[in-house]
Design a protein around this motif. Sequence first.
Motif, PDB file in Angstrom:
ATOM      1  N   GLU A  13      11.837  62.339  40.568  1.00  0.00           N
ATOM      2  CA  GLU A  13      11.072  61.134  40.223  1.00  0.00           C
ATOM      3  C   GLU A  13      11.523  59.945  41.068  1.00  0.00           C
ATOM      4  N   PHE A  14      12.828  59.840  41.267  1.00  0.00           N
ATOM      5  CA  PHE A  14      13.369  58.749  42.080  1.00  0.00           C
ATOM      6  C   PHE A  14      12.827  58.820  43.510  1.00  0.00           C
ATOM      7  N   LEU A  15      12.862  60.033  44.097  1.00  0.00           N
ATOM      8  CA  LEU A  15      12.402  60.182  45.478  1.00  0.00           C
ATOM      9  C   LEU A  15      10.898  59.948  45.600  1.00  0.00           C
ATOM     10  N   ALA A  16      10.138  60.310  44.587  1.00  0.00           N
ATOM     11  CA  ALA A  16       8.689  60.091  44.612  1.00  0.00           C
ATOM     12  C   ALA A  16       8.358  58.604  44.631  1.00  0.00           C
ATOM     13  N   ALA A  17       9.192  57.797  43.998  1.00  0.00           N
ATOM     14  CA  ALA A  17       8.945  56.356  43.919  1.00  0.00           C
ATOM     15  C   ALA A  17       9.642  55.568  45.025  1.00  0.00           C
ATOM     16  N   TYR A  18      10.492  56.231  45.789  1.00  0.00           N
ATOM     17  CA  TYR A  18      11.296  55.531  46.804  1.00  0.00           C
ATOM     18  C   TYR A  18      10.411  55.059  47.962  1.00  0.00           C
ATOM     19  N   LYS A  19      10.589  53.809  48.390  1.00  0.00           N
ATOM     20  CA  LYS A  19       9.804  53.238  49.480  1.00  0.00           C
ATOM     21  C   LYS A  19      10.746  52.821  50.601  1.00  0.00           C
ATOM     22  N   PRO A  20      10.857  53.648  51.651  1.00  0.00           N
ATOM     23  CA  PRO A  20      11.775  53.321  52.752  1.00  0.00           C
ATOM     24  C   PRO A  20      11.488  51.977  53.393  1.00  0.00           C
ATOM     25  N   GLY A  21      10.218  51.563  53.389  1.00  0.00           N
ATOM     26  CA  GLY A  21       9.847  50.294  54.001  1.00  0.00           C
ATOM     27  C   GLY A  21      10.410  49.073  53.294  1.00  0.00           C
ATOM     28  N   ASP A  22      10.960  49.279  52.100  1.00  0.00           N
ATOM     29  CA  ASP A  22      11.562  48.154  51.373  1.00  0.00           C
ATOM     30  C   ASP A  22      12.882  47.716  51.994  1.00  0.00           C
ATOM     31  N   TYR A  23      13.440  48.527  52.869  1.00  0.00           N
ATOM     32  CA  TYR A  23      14.749  48.241  53.455  1.00  0.00           C
ATOM     33  C   TYR A  23      14.643  48.214  54.974  1.00  0.00           C
ATOM     34  N   PRO A  24      15.217  47.207  55.618  1.00  0.00           N
ATOM     35  CA  PRO A  24      15.184  47.186  57.086  1.00  0.00           C
ATOM     36  C   PRO A  24      15.988  48.348  57.649  1.00  0.00           C
ATOM     37  N   ARG A  25      15.453  48.963  58.701  1.00  0.00           N
ATOM     38  CA  ARG A  25      16.117  50.124  59.289  1.00  0.00           C
ATOM     39  C   ARG A  25      16.221  49.943  60.802  1.00  0.00           C
ATOM     40  N   PRO A  26      17.365  50.314  61.379  1.00  0.00           N
ATOM     41  CA  PRO A  26      17.500  50.197  62.833  1.00  0.00           C
ATOM     42  C   PRO A  26      16.859  51.370  63.556  1.00  0.00           C
ATOM     43  N   SER A  27      16.501  51.127  64.812  1.00  0.00           N
ATOM     44  CA  SER A  27      16.204  52.231  65.717  1.00  0.00           C
ATOM     45  C   SER A  27      17.534  52.740  66.260  1.00  0.00           C
ATOM     46  N   VAL A  28      17.551  53.988  66.713  1.00  0.00           N
ATOM     47  CA  VAL A  28      18.786  54.590  67.219  1.00  0.00           C
ATOM     48  C   VAL A  28      18.533  55.145  68.615  1.00  0.00           C
ATOM     49  N   THR A  29      19.445  54.819  69.534  1.00  0.00           N
ATOM     50  CA  THR A  29      19.359  55.360  70.886  1.00  0.00           C
ATOM     51  C   THR A  29      20.629  56.135  71.209  1.00  0.00           C
ATOM     52  N   ALA A  30      20.564  56.862  72.310  1.00  0.00           N
ATOM     53  CA  ALA A  30      21.736  57.570  72.851  1.00  0.00           C
ATOM     54  C   ALA A  30      21.872  57.172  74.311  1.00  0.00           C
ATOM     55  N   ASP A  31      23.094  56.816  74.733  1.00  0.00           N
ATOM     56  CA  ASP A  31      23.361  56.451  76.121  1.00  0.00           C
ATOM     57  C   ASP A  31      24.455  57.350  76.684  1.00  0.00           C
ATOM     58  N   ASN A  32      24.319  57.696  77.957  1.00  0.00           N
ATOM     59  CA  ASN A  32      25.220  58.656  78.585  1.00  0.00           C
ATOM     60  C   ASN A  32      26.083  58.028  79.677  1.00  0.00           C
ATOM     61  N   LEU A  33      27.378  58.290  79.602  1.00  0.00           N
ATOM     62  CA  LEU A  33      28.316  57.883  80.637  1.00  0.00           C
ATOM     63  C   LEU A  33      28.768  59.135  81.371  1.00  0.00           C
ATOM     64  N   ILE A  34      28.212  59.363  82.555  1.00  0.00           N
ATOM     65  CA  ILE A  34      28.562  60.533  83.353  1.00  0.00           C
ATOM     66  C   ILE A  34      29.498  60.067  84.468  1.00  0.00           C
ATOM     67  N   PHE A  35      30.776  60.379  84.315  1.00  0.00           N
ATOM     68  CA  PHE A  35      31.784  60.024  85.306  1.00  0.00           C
ATOM     69  C   PHE A  35      32.010  61.232  86.215  1.00  0.00           C
ATOM     70  N   ALA A  36      31.988  60.985  87.522  1.00  0.00           N
ATOM     71  CA  ALA A  36      32.203  62.064  88.490  1.00  0.00           C
ATOM     72  C   ALA A  36      33.444  61.769  89.321  1.00  0.00           C
ATOM     73  N   LYS A  37      34.351  62.729  89.375  1.00  0.00           N
ATOM     74  CA  LYS A  37      35.556  62.575  90.196  1.00  0.00           C
ATOM     75  C   LYS A  37      35.185  62.836  91.646  1.00  0.00           C
ATOM     76  N   ASP A  38      35.493  61.871  92.508  1.00  0.00           N
ATOM     77  CA  ASP A  38      35.171  61.953  93.928  1.00  0.00           C
ATOM     78  C   ASP A  38      36.440  61.625  94.714  1.00  0.00           C
ATOM     79  N   GLY A  39      37.213  62.666  95.056  1.00  0.00           N
ATOM     80  CA  GLY A  39      38.520  62.437  95.674  1.00  0.00           C
ATOM     81  C   GLY A  39      39.465  61.821  94.664  1.00  0.00           C
TER      82      GLY A  39
END
Length: 202
Positions: A13-39
């Motif tokens: 019953e709780f989940l049926a009534a739950y409104k996610p839009g009532d709460y601010p939500r962040p977007s989520v990203t992923a960033d990559n750090l590719i380090f290459a050994k060169d000498g």
Amino acid sequence: MELRDKNGLTEKEFLAAYKPGDYPRPSVTADNLIFAKDGDKYRLLMVKRGGHPCLGMWALPGGFSNPGETVDSAAARELEEETGIKGLHLEQAGLFSTPGRDPRTWVMTCAFISVVNMGDVKAKAADDADDVCWFEVNFSENRLELSSPKAVLTAEIQLERENSWAGETVKARVLRSEGFAFDHAEIISSAVLKLRNMGIEI
């Protein structure tokens, strides 16, 4: 017997009534750090942004996580889409959530690190990346510099040390940066500190 909360609702019953839009939500990203050994040096893979915001600035390869995928999967997908690189072990390096770090909206990013040999990877610009480039990394107590024939990116940093139950922690605070998209100078500085703590001298 089903458990009921203080309002007398079962979980269904709780989940049926739950409104996610009532709460601010962040977007989520992923960033990559590719380090290459060169000498005896290390280089970091960066992409030149082909769209707003930060148009024409240099950024870590990455992007938004889609519904139904983990940030780990998003990191691998975005790396392949923007640079053609796939199959790397990507290790989580930290969550970055400073308010206002992305001018579009509330965005948190999970950063990932991989360390490879320079000759083992080939990168090419694709998707929304206009260009791709390996930058030589120079990091000191108060400055981060990424240099290549295409651009020189600089950041003035301040290292902040704190002792706690976990021992000494060192964080990098970026005072000023030039040429970096978003807060990527901070992410890169934090990643270098993490790698140095692992015995990888960059």
